[in-house]
Structures are given as C-alpha cells and as structure tokens.
Design an enzyme around this catalytic site. Structure first.
Site, PDB file in Angstrom:
ATOM      1  N   ASP A  24      10.411  -7.256 -46.801  1.00  5.54           N
ATOM      2  CA  ASP A  24       9.148  -8.004 -46.880  1.00  5.54           C
ATOM      3  C   ASP A  24       8.070  -7.379 -47.763  1.00  5.54           C
ATOM      4  O   ASP A  24       7.033  -8.002 -48.025  1.00  5.54           O
ATOM      5  CB  ASP A  24       8.572  -8.210 -45.457  1.00  5.54           C
ATOM      6  CG  ASP A  24       8.404  -6.906 -44.663  1.00  5.54           C
ATOM      7  OD1 ASP A  24       8.072  -5.871 -45.277  1.00  5.54           O
ATOM      8  OD2 ASP A  24       8.584  -6.934 -43.436  1.00  5.54           O
TER       9      ASP A  24
ATOM     10  N   HIS B  38      17.678  -2.438 -48.210  1.00  5.34           N
ATOM     11  CA  HIS B  38      18.292  -3.778 -48.194  1.00  5.34           C
ATOM     12  C   HIS B  38      17.675  -4.708 -49.228  1.00  5.34           C
ATOM     13  O   HIS B  38      17.774  -5.935 -49.113  1.00  5.34           O
ATOM     14  CB  HIS B  38      18.204  -4.388 -46.782  1.00  5.34           C
ATOM     15  CG  HIS B  38      19.066  -3.679 -45.778  1.00  5.34           C
ATOM     16  ND1 HIS B  38      19.007  -3.899 -44.415  1.00  5.34           N
ATOM     17  CD2 HIS B  38      20.026  -2.729 -45.948  1.00  5.34           C
ATOM     18  CE1 HIS B  38      19.888  -3.122 -43.799  1.00  5.34           C
ATOM     19  NE2 HIS B  38      20.508  -2.398 -44.708  1.00  5.34           N
TER      20      HIS B  38
ATOM     21  N   THR C 148      13.742  -0.410 -35.322  1.00  9.60           N
ATOM     22  CA  THR C 148      15.096  -0.821 -35.715  1.00  9.60           C
ATOM     23  C   THR C 148      16.036  -0.699 -34.523  1.00  9.60           C
ATOM     24  O   THR C 148      15.937   0.258 -33.740  1.00  9.60           O
ATOM     25  CB  THR C 148      15.645  -0.014 -36.920  1.00  9.60           C
ATOM     26  OG1 THR C 148      17.009  -0.407 -37.151  1.00  9.60           O
ATOM     27  CG2 THR C 148      15.566   1.493 -36.721  1.00  9.60           C
TER      28      THR C 148
HETATM   29  P1  OAD Z   1      16.668  -5.805 -35.474  1.00  8.23           P
HETATM   30  O1  OAD Z   1      16.158  -7.189 -35.344  1.00  8.23           O
HETATM   31  O2  OAD Z   1      18.115  -5.560 -35.262  1.00  8.23           O
HETATM   32  O3  OAD Z   1      15.878  -4.869 -34.467  1.00  8.23           O
HETATM   33  C1  OAD Z   1      14.504  -4.945 -34.322  1.00  8.23           C
HETATM   34  C2  OAD Z   1      14.061  -3.833 -33.399  1.00  8.23           C
HETATM   35  O4  OAD Z   1      12.635  -3.841 -33.382  1.00  8.23           O
HETATM   36  C3  OAD Z   1      14.514  -3.978 -31.967  1.00  8.23           C
HETATM   37  O5  OAD Z   1      15.047  -2.744 -31.521  1.00  8.23           O
HETATM   38  C4  OAD Z   1      13.230  -4.312 -31.180  1.00  8.23           C
HETATM   39  O6  OAD Z   1      13.226  -3.761 -29.879  1.00  8.23           O
HETATM   40  C5  OAD Z   1      12.204  -3.628 -32.054  1.00  8.23           C
HETATM   41  N1  OAD Z   1      10.842  -4.175 -31.975  1.00  8.23           N
HETATM   42  C6  OAD Z   1      10.436  -5.439 -31.702  1.00  8.23           C
HETATM   43  N2  OAD Z   1       9.093  -5.551 -31.794  1.00  8.23           N
HETATM   44  C7  OAD Z   1       8.637  -4.313 -32.133  1.00  8.23           C
HETATM   45  C8  OAD Z   1       7.336  -3.767 -32.397  1.00  8.23           C
HETATM   46  N3  OAD Z   1       6.257  -4.533 -32.349  1.00  8.23           N
HETATM   47  N4  OAD Z   1       7.249  -2.468 -32.744  1.00  8.23           N
HETATM   48  C9  OAD Z   1       8.363  -1.680 -32.818  1.00  8.23           C
HETATM   49  N5  OAD Z   1       9.604  -2.145 -32.587  1.00  8.23           N
HETATM   50  C10 OAD Z   1       9.749  -3.441 -32.255  1.00  8.23           C
HETATM   51  O7  OAD Z   1      16.170  -5.311 -36.911  1.00  8.23           O
HETATM   52  P2  OAD Z   1      16.779  -4.182 -37.833  1.00  8.23           P
HETATM   53  O8  OAD Z   1      17.187  -2.998 -37.046  1.00  8.23           O
HETATM   54  O9  OAD Z   1      15.819  -3.997 -38.944  1.00  8.23           O
HETATM   55  O10 OAD Z   1      20.118  -6.773 -42.506  1.00  8.23           O
HETATM   56  O11 OAD Z   1      18.077  -4.886 -38.389  1.00  8.23           O
HETATM   57  C11 OAD Z   1      18.832  -4.213 -39.364  1.00  8.23           C
HETATM   58  C12 OAD Z   1      19.402  -5.197 -40.334  1.00  8.23           C
HETATM   59  O12 OAD Z   1      20.110  -6.214 -39.621  1.00  8.23           O
HETATM   60  C13 OAD Z   1      18.372  -5.987 -41.127  1.00  8.23           C
HETATM   61  O13 OAD Z   1      17.881  -5.280 -42.252  1.00  8.23           O
HETATM   62  C14 OAD Z   1      19.151  -7.192 -41.533  1.00  8.23           C
HETATM   63  C15 OAD Z   1      19.789  -7.507 -40.205  1.00  8.23           C
HETATM   64  O14 OAD Z   1      20.921  -8.264 -40.225  1.00  8.23           O
HETATM   65  C16 OAD Z   1      20.541  -7.637 -43.444  1.00  8.23           C
HETATM   66  O15 OAD Z   1      20.121  -8.783 -43.524  1.00  8.23           O
HETATM   67  C17 OAD Z   1      21.540  -7.045 -44.362  1.00  8.23           C
END
Ligand code: OAD
Length: 265
Positions: free
Chosen positions: A120, A135, A204
């Site tokens: 983003d 990514h 994450t």
């Molecule tokens: P996820 O959607 O898998 O995880 C999001 C994390 O953020 C979760 O552990 C939530 O508990 C946490 N969370 C939610 N709200 C929050 C807040 N306000 N502050 C802190 N944490 C919070 O996202 P990613 O780990 O980024 O890849 O996912 C990894 C990759 O999977 C992405 O880059 C994307 C996706 O498929 C591709 O598209 C290649």
C-alpha cells in the site's frame, strides 16, 4: 445501559518493559510488517477478523498468474479496487512512530530497516526511508509481457484489464502466489535481518514465507524478537517478547517510552 467502549488488549507490564529496554539499547532495528500495520488506516487484512479479504475471496482465483491468465478482467478489477482504497487511506500513528524510531536510531549512528509485506505504500507516505517492499507495490502497474511500468490514474482505471498506450494489457506490480520475490528486496531483507539487534514483527500472521522466515534469521543471529499484534500468530510461540495490542496504540507508546516525549522541531 450504554454499550461498553471497545477495549484494547494491553501489553503486560513485564514484556512491555523488556521491549522498551531492548529498543532503547539497540543500534540497528529491523521491522517486518504485515497487513495489520495498515488495519487502523482502514485497509482490510487477509486473515482473521470479519473484514479479512481471504474470507470472502479465494486467493487462487485472484492472486496467481494463472488467475490473471484465465480472467484478467476480474483480477484487475479487484486489484484496482484495492489500489483506490490504498490511495484513499492515510498512514496511522503506528507508521508515524516508525518514522520517529528511524530518526532516533539514525541520530545515534544506527538505523531502522522496514521490511514490509504490504503493497500500500503507507510507510513511505508516512516518511520512512528505504522501505523494502517484499511483495511489490499495488501503486505500480506494468505491461504483462514487457514488464514496463505504466503510469496509473488518480482514480480507478476505465478498462479491465487496463492497457498501456501501446495496447499492452497491464498487471499490478505485486507478487502473486507462485512468483519469486524481487531479488533486491530479498537481499536487502536478509542483510537487515542478519545485522539487527532487535526485530519487531508487526501486524503479520507470519503465515507466508519467505517473509516470515526473516524472524527466524534475526533470532538465529542473536536479535531480540518482539511481536506486536492483538492476536496470536504463527510466530507468537517463538518470539522473545509479545506485545498484545494494535500497531497504532503499541508503537507510539513503545517509541515514546524508549526515547521520551517527542519534542517540537
Ligand atoms: P494477514 O492478514 O495474514 O495477518 C494480519 C495480522 O494482523 C493478523 O495476525 C492480525 O491479528 C493482525 N492485526 C489485525 N489488526 C491489527 C492492528 N490494528 N495492529 C496490529 N496487528 C493487527 O496479513 P499478512 O501477514 O501481511 O500476500 O499476510 C501476508 C501475505 O499474505 C500478504 O502480503 C499477502 C497475503 O496473501 C500476497 O498477496 C502475496
């Protein structure tokens, strides 16, 4: 009775203090950020929570080269919807706290490397320097055959798939499942994970590799690992310190406690 206001899960005082100490003593810090980092900017995460994208959408039908080849209209409409959402979003207090952390560490001769899985652009828009986009970026679109970047409009595209002035179909500049991560980004991330004294993993789920592996690389090199997340993740059991709370709440407090209240410039 009025409804209870939503409560933030609070970090425990002991882990909080250990995290403050680790940050105040660190020279080099690396952060690995994921979708939760931008949740308080209004951008949905992929997993967990009612609004999570992969609850309503199938990644295999949207986030793979095969999906684009089979249905470029649907895939590019979905990515353009997300691109516009990202353009409309503003960096939150968590992004801004990392800008300050970078400035403080740089001032004392160290540094902060931001390794993000987010596409983003909000870290850079907040003012962080040298952000490593593991990514890719949803803001840059390129020709599907030539790979040449093409300017994007301020609003939505008007055709799907959009095309370059030469008529070449465009795709978003993000990494899809089954595609390699950009070589330069991976090299920079390895270097940062190997060199840091502290690695913060923020927002994450630590479910997607190779990005999640940088937590282990840092730990293997002796870094203190700290997770900032309101919920359990796949890394919670193996990090040194867990801070249960959201990025926009925990990070400003952490930086303020490590470096003092921000002075007016
Ligand atoms: P996820 O959607 O898998 O995880 C999001 C994390 O953020 C979760 O552990 C939530 O508990 C946490 N969370 C939610 N709200 C929050 C807040 N306000 N502050 C802190 N944490 C919070 O996202 P990613 O780990 O980024 O890849 O996912 C990894 C990759 O999977 C992405 O880059 C994307 C996706 O498929 C591709 O598209 C290649």
């Amino acid at each position: 009775m009025p409804p209870e206001p939503p409560t933030q899960p609070r970090p425990s005082p002991t882990s909080d203090t250990a995290a403050v100490r680790a940050i105040s003593e660190a020279r080099c810090v690396a952060v690995l950020t994921g979708a939760g980092m931008s949740a308080e900017s209004g951008i949905p995460t992929f997993r967990g929570g009612m609004e999570a994208l992969w609850k309503d959408f199938d990644p295999m039908q949207l986030a793979t080269p095969e999906a684009y080849a089979a249905d470029p209209e649907t895939v590019t409409r979905w990515y353009d919807w997300r691109r516009v959402k990202c353009m409309e979003a503003e960096p939150n207090a968590g992004h801004r706290a990392l800008v300050r952390l970078q400035a403080e560490l740089t001032r004392r001769g160290g540094g902060l490397d931001i390794l993000t899985q987010n596409v983003d652009g909000l870290h850079a828009r907040a003012g962080s320097a040298g952000v490593v986009e593991l990514h890719g970026s949803i803001m840059r679109w390129r020709g599907v055959r030539t790979g040449v970047d093409c300017p994007t409009p301020d609003g939505p595209f008007d055709a799907f798939p959009p095309t370059s002035p030469d008529g070449e179909p465009l795709r978003p500049g993000v990494v899809w499942f089954g595609e390699p991560l950009p070589t330069q980004a991976v090299e920079a991330a390895y270097e940062a994970a190997n060199a840091c004294d502290v690695l913060l993993t923020i927002g994450t789920s630590a479910a997607v590799y190779p990005a999640a592996g940088f937590i282990d690389i840092a730990a293997a090199n002796g870094a203190v690992t700290i997770e900032v997340n309101p919920d359990d993740t796949e890394a919670s059991d193996r990090v040194d310190i867990v801070l249960r709370g959201t990025a926009a709440v925990v990070l400003p407090e952490l930086v303020e406690r490590a470096f003092g209240a921000e002075r007016d410039q």
